[in-house]
Scaffold this motif. Structure first.
Motif, mmCIF file in Angstrom:
data_model
loop_
_atom_site.group_PDB
_atom_site.id
_atom_site.type_symbol
_atom_site.label_atom_id
_atom_site.label_comp_id
_atom_site.label_asym_id
_atom_site.label_seq_id
_atom_site.Cartn_x
_atom_site.Cartn_y
_atom_site.Cartn_z
ATOM 1 N N CYS A 1 2.104 -5.470 2.067
ATOM 2 C CA CYS A 1 2.639 -5.265 3.356
ATOM 3 C C CYS A 1 3.314 -6.609 3.569
ATOM 4 O O CYS A 1 3.154 -7.562 3.046
ATOM 5 C CB CYS A 1 1.006 -5.615 4.048
ATOM 6 S SG CYS A 1 1.251 -6.593 5.544
ATOM 7 N N TYR B 1 3.557 -8.783 6.197
ATOM 8 C CA TYR B 1 3.092 -9.856 6.814
ATOM 9 C C TYR B 1 2.116 -10.533 6.125
ATOM 10 O O TYR B 1 1.986 -11.801 6.369
ATOM 11 C CB TYR B 1 2.363 -9.276 8.062
ATOM 12 C CG TYR B 1 3.465 -8.881 9.133
ATOM 13 C CD1 TYR B 1 3.963 -9.405 10.033
ATOM 14 C CD2 TYR B 1 3.488 -7.389 9.511
ATOM 15 C CE1 TYR B 1 5.034 -9.006 10.775
ATOM 16 C CE2 TYR B 1 4.561 -6.896 10.080
ATOM 17 C CZ TYR B 1 5.176 -7.742 10.922
ATOM 18 O OH TYR B 1 5.867 -7.124 11.909
ATOM 19 N N MET C 1 5.985 -2.272 5.860
ATOM 20 C CA MET C 1 5.741 -3.190 6.949
ATOM 21 C C MET C 1 4.186 -3.399 7.434
ATOM 22 O O MET C 1 3.710 -4.492 7.778
ATOM 23 C CB MET C 1 6.491 -2.574 8.423
ATOM 24 C CG MET C 1 7.745 -2.708 8.366
ATOM 25 S SD MET C 1 8.546 -4.326 8.026
ATOM 26 C CE MET C 1 8.094 -5.192 9.684
ATOM 27 N N CYS C 2 3.725 -2.399 6.583
ATOM 28 C CA CYS C 2 1.972 -2.242 6.818
ATOM 29 C C CYS C 2 1.604 -1.414 5.677
ATOM 30 O O CYS C 2 2.139 -0.500 5.672
ATOM 31 C CB CYS C 2 1.508 -1.943 8.228
ATOM 32 S SG CYS C 2 -0.174 -1.751 8.487
ATOM 33 N N THR C 3 0.558 -1.716 4.921
ATOM 34 C CA THR C 3 0.045 -0.842 4.040
ATOM 35 C C THR C 3 -0.400 0.564 4.782
ATOM 36 O O THR C 3 -0.717 1.731 3.929
ATOM 37 C CB THR C 3 -1.163 -1.475 3.307
ATOM 38 O OG1 THR C 3 -2.214 -1.795 4.272
ATOM 39 C CG2 THR C 3 -0.504 -2.682 2.493
ATOM 40 N N GLY D 1 -2.939 -5.398 1.102
ATOM 41 C CA GLY D 1 -2.499 -5.458 2.535
ATOM 42 C C GLY D 1 -3.155 -6.887 3.205
ATOM 43 O O GLY D 1 -3.998 -7.697 2.488
ATOM 44 N N CYS D 2 -3.339 -6.821 4.676
ATOM 45 C CA CYS D 2 -3.901 -8.036 5.452
ATOM 46 C C CYS D 2 -5.319 -7.922 4.984
ATOM 47 O O CYS D 2 -5.812 -6.997 4.927
ATOM 48 C CB CYS D 2 -3.494 -7.870 6.643
ATOM 49 S SG CYS D 2 -1.808 -8.000 7.125
ATOM 50 N N CYS E 1 -4.936 -7.120 10.293
ATOM 51 C CA CYS E 1 -3.645 -6.282 10.264
ATOM 52 C C CYS E 1 -2.931 -6.173 11.443
ATOM 53 O O CYS E 1 -3.419 -6.136 12.561
ATOM 54 C CB CYS E 1 -4.154 -4.618 10.032
ATOM 55 S SG CYS E 1 -2.857 -3.517 9.888
ATOM 56 N N HIS E 2 -1.696 -6.478 11.244
ATOM 57 C CA HIS E 2 -0.824 -6.390 12.672
ATOM 58 C C HIS E 2 -0.585 -5.075 13.329
ATOM 59 O O HIS E 2 -0.035 -4.984 14.332
ATOM 60 C CB HIS E 2 0.694 -6.989 11.978
ATOM 61 C CG HIS E 2 0.755 -8.302 11.946
ATOM 62 N ND1 HIS E 2 -0.062 -8.968 10.756
ATOM 63 C CD2 HIS E 2 1.404 -9.305 12.299
ATOM 64 C CE1 HIS E 2 0.036 -10.314 10.936
ATOM 65 N NE2 HIS E 2 1.024 -10.483 11.628
ATOM 66 N N PHE E 3 -0.957 -4.213 12.567
ATOM 67 C CA PHE E 3 -0.939 -2.714 13.203
ATOM 68 C C PHE E 3 -2.370 -2.038 13.322
ATOM 69 O O PHE E 3 -2.616 -0.998 13.096
ATOM 70 C CB PHE E 3 -0.102 -1.878 12.286
ATOM 71 C CG PHE E 3 1.304 -2.534 12.205
ATOM 72 C CD1 PHE E 3 2.079 -1.859 13.365
ATOM 73 C CD2 PHE E 3 1.679 -3.067 11.291
ATOM 74 C CE1 PHE E 3 3.490 -2.303 13.523
ATOM 75 C CE2 PHE E 3 3.168 -3.577 11.240
ATOM 76 C CZ PHE E 3 3.782 -3.159 12.164
ATOM 77 N N ASN F 1 -4.405 -1.626 7.198
ATOM 78 C CA ASN F 1 -5.142 -1.805 5.834
ATOM 79 C C ASN F 1 -6.518 -1.337 5.921
ATOM 80 O O ASN F 1 -6.698 -0.596 4.356
ATOM 81 C CB ASN F 1 -5.494 -3.298 5.971
ATOM 82 C CG ASN F 1 -6.370 -3.930 7.332
ATOM 83 O OD1 ASN F 1 -6.455 -3.358 7.875
ATOM 84 N ND2 ASN F 1 -6.599 -4.953 7.147
HETATM 85 FE FE1 FES Z 1 -0.414 -5.942 6.823
HETATM 86 FE FE2 FES Z 1 -1.032 -3.815 8.326
HETATM 87 S S1 FES Z 1 0.364 -5.467 8.685
HETATM 88 S S2 FES Z 1 -1.782 -4.528 6.249
#
Ligand code: FES
Length: 142
Positions: free
Chosen positions: A14, A16, A42-44, A67-68, A73-75, A79
Motif C-alpha cells: 500500500c 500510504y 494505493m490500497c491493498t 497494508g496499513c 487504512c486510508h480507505f 487492508n
Molecule cells: Fe493502506 Fe488501505 S490505504 S491498506
C-alpha cells in the motif's frame, strides 16, 4: 553442489504505509532481501485473489501483501479485505499443490521500516526453505 536458487518475491504494498516503510528502509540504509520486487497500490484493498495467483503463475516463489495497520487504512477497511483475499488465495494454492506459506499478509505502519525489512527477509527465507515454486519445476499453470 552449491544451492544457487535465488527466490523471486513479490510484495504488493500500500502506498500510504508499507510502501512508505520500504522507502524509509532505503533512506535509512537498512539491509533487506534484494529478492523482493514491490508492486505499489494505493490500497491493498485493490488486491484480488487472482492477482495473487497470477504472481505465482508468473514465477514468484513467494508473495506478500503489506497494508496499513488495522484501523489505519486510508480507505477504511481495504487492508481487512486484503487479508481476506490472502486467506482465500492460501486455500486455493493448497488445492493446486502450492504451499500456502508462500503467501502472507503483513500490516506495516509507514514509520516501521524495520518491520518491512523483516517481512522481506522472512518471505525470502521461507522461499529458500521451500525451494522453487512448484509451478516452475513441474511446468504447470494454475
Ligand atoms: Fe493502506 Fe488501505 S490505504 S491498506
Amino acid at each position: 553442489m552449491e544451492n544457487t536458487f535465488e527466490p523471486k518475491v513479490v510484495a504488493f504494498c500500500c502506498h500510504y504505509c508499507a510502501y512508505s516503510a520500504a522507502d524509509l528502509a532505503g533512506s535509512m540504509r537498512l539491509e533487506y532481501s534484494p529478492n523482493v520486487r514491490i508492486v505499489r497500490l494505493m490500497c491493498t484493498g485493490k488486491v484480488d485473489t487472482l492477482h495473487l495467483l497470477k504472481a505465482f503463475e508468473d514465477g514468484a516463489d513467494a508473495v506478500f501483501v503489506a497494508g496499513c495497520e488495522e484501523g489505519s487504512c486510508h480507505f477504511q477497511e481495504g487492508n481487512l479485505f486484503a487479508r481476506q483475499k490472502v486467506i482465500e488465495a492460501k486455500k486455493l494454492l493448497k488445492e493446486v499443490g502450492i504451499e500456502p506459506e508462500r503467501l502472507e499478509m503483513y500490516h506495516i505502519a509507514a514509520s516501521n521500516s524495520v518491520l518491512f525489512a523483516k517481512a522481506a527477509d522472512e518471505m525470502t527465507e521461507r522461499a529458500h526453505k521451500l525451494g522453487p515454486n512448484p509451478l516452475k519445476t513441474q511446468g504447470k499453470s494454475i
